[in-house]
Design a protein around this motif. Structure first.
Motif, PDB file in Angstrom:
ATOM      1  N   PRO A   1       0.929  -1.292   0.208  1.00 58.51           N
ATOM      2  CA  PRO A   1      -0.040  -0.119   0.062  1.00 58.51           C
ATOM      3  C   PRO A   1       0.938   1.125  -0.002  1.00 58.51           C
ATOM      4  O   PRO A   1       0.659   2.212  -0.786  1.00 58.51           O
ATOM      5  CB  PRO A   1      -0.863  -0.247   1.156  1.00 58.51           C
ATOM      6  CG  PRO A   1      -0.892  -1.603   1.506  1.00 58.51           C
ATOM      7  CD  PRO A   1       0.237  -2.106   0.889  1.00 58.51           C
ATOM      8  N   LEU A   2       1.995   1.309   0.864  1.00 61.79           N
ATOM      9  CA  LEU A   2       3.036   2.354   0.735  1.00 61.79           C
ATOM     10  C   LEU A   2       3.572   2.555  -0.773  1.00 61.79           C
ATOM     11  O   LEU A   2       3.598   3.664  -1.041  1.00 61.79           O
ATOM     12  CB  LEU A   2       3.920   2.161   1.746  1.00 61.79           C
ATOM     13  CG  LEU A   2       4.728   3.337   2.319  1.00 61.79           C
ATOM     14  CD1 LEU A   2       3.764   4.528   2.732  1.00 61.79           C
ATOM     15  CD2 LEU A   2       5.969   3.142   3.020  1.00 61.79           C
ATOM     16  N   VAL A   3       3.830   1.567  -1.316  1.00 62.36           N
ATOM     17  CA  VAL A   3       4.302   1.612  -2.887  1.00 62.36           C
ATOM     18  C   VAL A   3       3.267   2.276  -3.765  1.00 62.36           C
ATOM     19  O   VAL A   3       3.606   3.189  -4.547  1.00 62.36           O
ATOM     20  CB  VAL A   3       4.792   0.198  -3.245  1.00 62.36           C
ATOM     21  CG1 VAL A   3       5.236   0.392  -4.655  1.00 62.36           C
ATOM     22  CG2 VAL A   3       5.775  -0.436  -2.300  1.00 62.36           C
TER      23      VAL A   3
ATOM     24  N   ALA B   1       0.690   7.701 -22.074  1.00 61.58           N
ATOM     25  CA  ALA B   1       1.792   6.776 -21.888  1.00 61.58           C
ATOM     26  C   ALA B   1       1.885   6.311 -20.518  1.00 61.58           C
ATOM     27  O   ALA B   1       2.339   4.928 -20.649  1.00 61.58           O
ATOM     28  CB  ALA B   1       2.994   7.748 -22.132  1.00 61.58           C
ATOM     29  N   THR B   2       1.687   6.644 -19.446  1.00 56.78           N
ATOM     30  CA  THR B   2       1.672   6.005 -18.045  1.00 56.78           C
ATOM     31  C   THR B   2       0.641   4.948 -18.198  1.00 56.78           C
ATOM     32  O   THR B   2       0.684   3.719 -17.680  1.00 56.78           O
ATOM     33  CB  THR B   2       1.321   7.055 -17.014  1.00 56.78           C
ATOM     34  OG1 THR B   2       2.272   8.112 -17.150  1.00 56.78           O
ATOM     35  CG2 THR B   2       1.513   6.309 -15.605  1.00 56.78           C
TER      36      THR B   2
ATOM     37  N   CYS C   1      -0.386  -1.104 -18.446  1.00 60.35           N
ATOM     38  CA  CYS C   1      -1.123  -2.093 -18.728  1.00 60.35           C
ATOM     39  C   CYS C   1      -0.268  -3.000 -19.414  1.00 60.35           C
ATOM     40  O   CYS C   1      -0.202  -4.258 -19.507  1.00 60.35           O
ATOM     41  CB  CYS C   1      -2.230  -1.722 -20.031  1.00 60.35           C
ATOM     42  SG  CYS C   1      -3.565  -0.676 -19.075  1.00 60.35           S
ATOM     43  N   ALA C   2       0.877  -2.368 -20.311  1.00 58.21           N
ATOM     44  CA  ALA C   2       1.686  -3.409 -20.809  1.00 58.21           C
ATOM     45  C   ALA C   2       2.596  -4.318 -19.990  1.00 58.21           C
ATOM     46  O   ALA C   2       3.059  -5.523 -19.938  1.00 58.21           O
ATOM     47  CB  ALA C   2       2.802  -2.534 -21.664  1.00 58.21           C
ATOM     48  N   TRP C   3       3.196  -3.677 -18.657  1.00 56.19           N
ATOM     49  CA  TRP C   3       3.839  -4.273 -17.601  1.00 56.19           C
ATOM     50  C   TRP C   3       2.879  -5.406 -17.286  1.00 56.19           C
ATOM     51  O   TRP C   3       3.305  -6.462 -16.878  1.00 56.19           O
ATOM     52  CB  TRP C   3       4.169  -3.344 -16.663  1.00 56.19           C
ATOM     53  CG  TRP C   3       5.105  -3.777 -15.522  1.00 56.19           C
ATOM     54  CD1 TRP C   3       5.026  -4.749 -14.733  1.00 56.19           C
ATOM     55  CD2 TRP C   3       6.405  -3.289 -15.198  1.00 56.19           C
ATOM     56  NE1 TRP C   3       5.869  -5.195 -13.973  1.00 56.19           N
ATOM     57  CE2 TRP C   3       6.971  -4.240 -14.381  1.00 56.19           C
ATOM     58  CE3 TRP C   3       7.078  -2.402 -15.794  1.00 56.19           C
ATOM     59  CZ2 TRP C   3       8.293  -3.879 -13.479  1.00 56.19           C
ATOM     60  CZ3 TRP C   3       8.665  -2.045 -15.241  1.00 56.19           C
ATOM     61  CH2 TRP C   3       8.809  -3.006 -14.121  1.00 56.19           C
ATOM     62  N   LEU C   4       1.656  -5.242 -16.802  1.00 58.69           N
ATOM     63  CA  LEU C   4       0.581  -5.998 -16.211  1.00 58.69           C
ATOM     64  C   LEU C   4       0.549  -7.227 -17.180  1.00 58.69           C
ATOM     65  O   LEU C   4       0.291  -8.289 -16.649  1.00 58.69           O
ATOM     66  CB  LEU C   4      -0.668  -5.498 -15.900  1.00 58.69           C
ATOM     67  CG  LEU C   4      -0.282  -4.632 -14.450  1.00 58.69           C
ATOM     68  CD1 LEU C   4      -1.804  -3.989 -14.357  1.00 58.69           C
ATOM     69  CD2 LEU C   4       0.096  -5.167 -13.255  1.00 58.69           C
ATOM     70  N   ALA C   5       0.602  -7.075 -18.328  1.00 62.37           N
ATOM     71  CA  ALA C   5       0.216  -8.096 -19.430  1.00 62.37           C
ATOM     72  C   ALA C   5       1.568  -8.872 -19.366  1.00 62.37           C
ATOM     73  O   ALA C   5       1.339 -10.202 -19.595  1.00 62.37           O
ATOM     74  CB  ALA C   5       0.001  -7.482 -20.832  1.00 62.37           C
TER      75      ALA C   5
ATOM     76  N   ALA D   1       1.950  -3.030 -11.436  1.00 58.97           N
ATOM     77  CA  ALA D   1       1.168  -2.014 -11.683  1.00 58.97           C
ATOM     78  C   ALA D   1       2.032  -0.549 -11.156  1.00 58.97           C
ATOM     79  O   ALA D   1       2.167   0.290 -12.117  1.00 58.97           O
ATOM     80  CB  ALA D   1      -0.143  -1.934 -11.118  1.00 58.97           C
ATOM     81  N   ALA D   2       2.302  -0.553 -10.029  1.00 59.59           N
ATOM     82  CA  ALA D   2       3.136   0.842  -9.590  1.00 59.59           C
ATOM     83  C   ALA D   2       4.438   0.909 -10.455  1.00 59.59           C
ATOM     84  O   ALA D   2       4.841   2.002 -11.159  1.00 59.59           O
ATOM     85  CB  ALA D   2       3.703   0.527  -8.305  1.00 59.59           C
ATOM     86  N   SER D   3       5.209  -0.114 -10.768  1.00 57.60           N
ATOM     87  CA  SER D   3       6.646   0.029 -11.382  1.00 57.60           C
ATOM     88  C   SER D   3       6.208   0.260 -12.936  1.00 57.60           C
ATOM     89  O   SER D   3       6.858   1.106 -13.606  1.00 57.60           O
ATOM     90  CB  SER D   3       7.192  -1.345 -11.342  1.00 57.60           C
ATOM     91  OG  SER D   3       7.620  -1.546 -10.037  1.00 57.60           O
ATOM     92  N   GLY D   4       5.092  -0.213 -13.611  1.00 55.74           N
ATOM     93  CA  GLY D   4       4.911  -0.164 -14.942  1.00 55.74           C
ATOM     94  C   GLY D   4       4.359   1.375 -15.238  1.00 55.74           C
ATOM     95  O   GLY D   4       4.623   2.133 -16.000  1.00 55.74           O
ATOM     96  N   ALA D   5       3.493   1.898 -14.202  1.00 58.40           N
ATOM     97  CA  ALA D   5       3.174   3.349 -14.341  1.00 58.40           C
ATOM     98  C   ALA D   5       4.331   4.437 -14.333  1.00 58.40           C
ATOM     99  O   ALA D   5       4.548   5.169 -15.023  1.00 58.40           O
ATOM    100  CB  ALA D   5       2.269   3.780 -13.110  1.00 58.40           C
TER     101      ALA D   5
END
Length: 447
Positions: free
Chosen positions: A213-215, A252-253, A258-262, A276-280
């Motif tokens: 949650p902090l991430v 782009a974010t 979405c690409a990272w999660l896929a 999700a956080a890292s992909g954003a």
């Protein structure tokens, strides 16, 4: 950052209250990104390193601010010397600047431009800290920040954004910091970790994030602050370019997340919150240099490519054996390189400048310029950062001892812990709580 604007005497800019207010708000948003980064990184480490991770970002707010006022702004944005560095005596201590003196060619005061750029200077070394989690002495880190911004960040900022800087004059497009901020920080992170080595237990012990949650909170605040980081880099709001950048930042974010999660789902079988956080963040990094030169459709492509490649890149540390604790290399270095190079493909020639990428009939010219900027900053930052880390390590030791690292760097360096559970249970002792549980169970059976 927009190119310099030449004006005729009759068209001399006058102070715009609207643009000044807009830029002050953007500056505050960029300042928020450093505490947001602290939350993002703080949640990704183990409990015993949480406070140290927060402090490694917060100390940058202190050290870099002072150095920026004393000489940093002068080195980065003063009168050019040899296309390498700037210097203006009026900017030393920010003491020779009138309160309504305008930044050359713009409608905002020099002070406003200086404070906006200060926030970029603050967050860039803070980005490096994520690669060094769990193992660096706080005093050594503070000294490294002071040396690094002086020898690396201030000169590179001049190369990229300062009038006369060699990459600026070449025509390298970096709207808001793909080279000067993200490649610079990512390459520096790689240089330092090659010097200081791996964490105790790397590849052996589980080192999972202690608070997702902090991430997510940190990632959300970074996303929010990034609108000021990107849209504000046009230094005004008169011609719609900043609005395009604002939209492209969002687009782009979203695509990168979405690409990272896929990729995660296909590769590992799950959609994770950390992904999700890292992909954003990967999307935010990649669009930073490119968003002022591409269309929203181009922003989708840039974000998707960055999300995919950064997701793949974070695993390289296990293949090559370098301990990038929180994936600064995989996200910021790789994302910065991707976004900067893709300008050479997706620049439309109809937004911030007339430069066109390969997909819009511009040939390879702009791509060549982008590649020059990318690899010049990468090489300089990597080599000099490694050298600075080596010097600091020899002078005072850069790492805590192995025993201190195992015990926890929060206790050793800060004499605190992130969470105190001593008062849990309303003040009742452990013995009292233990004795109460059987009685409660007996009541449930009787009922």
């Amino acid at each position: 950052m927009p190119p310099g604007i030449t004006t005729l005497a009759a068209d001399t800019p006058t102070l715009s209250a609207a643009n000044t207010g807009f830029m002050l708000i953007c500056s505050a948003l960029v300042m928020l990104m450093t505490p947001a980064l602290a939350f993002f990184y703080g949640g990704m480490v183990r409990v015993k390193s949480t406070l140290n991770m927060l402090m490694m970002s917060f100390i940058s707010l202190g050290i870099v601010t002072i150095l920026w006022v004393l000489y940093g702004f002068s080195l980065a944005f003063g009168t050019d010397s040899g296309s390498i560095i700037g210097w203006s005596s009026d900017y030393v201590g920010l003491s020779g600047i009138g309160i309504t003196q305008l930044w050359d060619g713009y409608t905002i005061p020099v002070y406003v431009f200086a404070v906006f750029q200060l926030m970029f200077a603050i967050i860039t070394p803070a980005l490096i800290s994520g690669a060094l989690a769990d193992r660096v002495k706080f005093t050594a880190w503070a000294l490294f920040i002071a040396l690094w911004v002086t020898v690396v960040y201030f000169p590179v900022a001049h190369w990229v954004w300062g009038t006369g800087g060699w990459l600026f004059e070449m025509g390298v497009i970096d709207f808001a910091g793909g080279t000067a901020v993200h490649i610079n920080a990512g390459a520096a992170a790689l240089g330092v970790i090659l010097v200081i080595g791996k964490r105790v237990g790397f590849k052996k012990d589980p080192m999972r994030p202690h608070s997702l949650p902090l991430v997510m909170l940190g990632a959300g605040l970074l996303w929010f602050g990034w609108f000021g980081f990107n849209a504000g880099s046009w230094l005004g709001n008169d011609d719609g370019v900043g609005a395009v950048m604002f939209l492209n930042t969002q687009v782009a974010t979203a695509a990168a997340m979405c690409a990272w999660l896929a990729y995660e789902k296909i590769r590992h079988g799950a959609f994770t919150t950390l992904g999700a956080a890292s992909g954003a963040v990967a999307g935010l990094v990649a669009i930073t240099p490119a968003g002022g030169s591409c269309s929203p459709l181009g922003a989708i492509a840039i974000g998707a490519v960055a999300g995919l490649l950064c997701a793949m890149a974070v695993g390289l540390k296990y293949t090559f054996g370098y301990d990038d604790s929180l994936d600064v290399v995989g996200v910021h270095l790789v994302g910065g390189v991707v976004g900067s190079l893709l300008v050479g493909f997706f620049a439309t020639g109809g937004v911030q400048s007339e430069a066109k990428g390969l997909f819009y009939g511009g040939g390879l010219e702009q791509l060549g310029k982008q590649a020059t900027g990318v690899f010049a900053v990468l090489a300089y930052s990597l080599i000099v950062s490694a050298l600075l880390a080596f010097i600091v390590d020899k002078v005072m030791g850069m790492r805590v001892s192995e025993d201190d690292e195992v015990l926890g760097i929060d206790q050793v360096e800060h004499a605190e812990t992130a969470y105190d559970f001593s008062g849990a249970g309303g003040g009742g002792s452990r013995k009292t709580l233990t004795e109460a549980l059987p009685a409660a169970e007996n009541k449930k059976v009787d009922a």
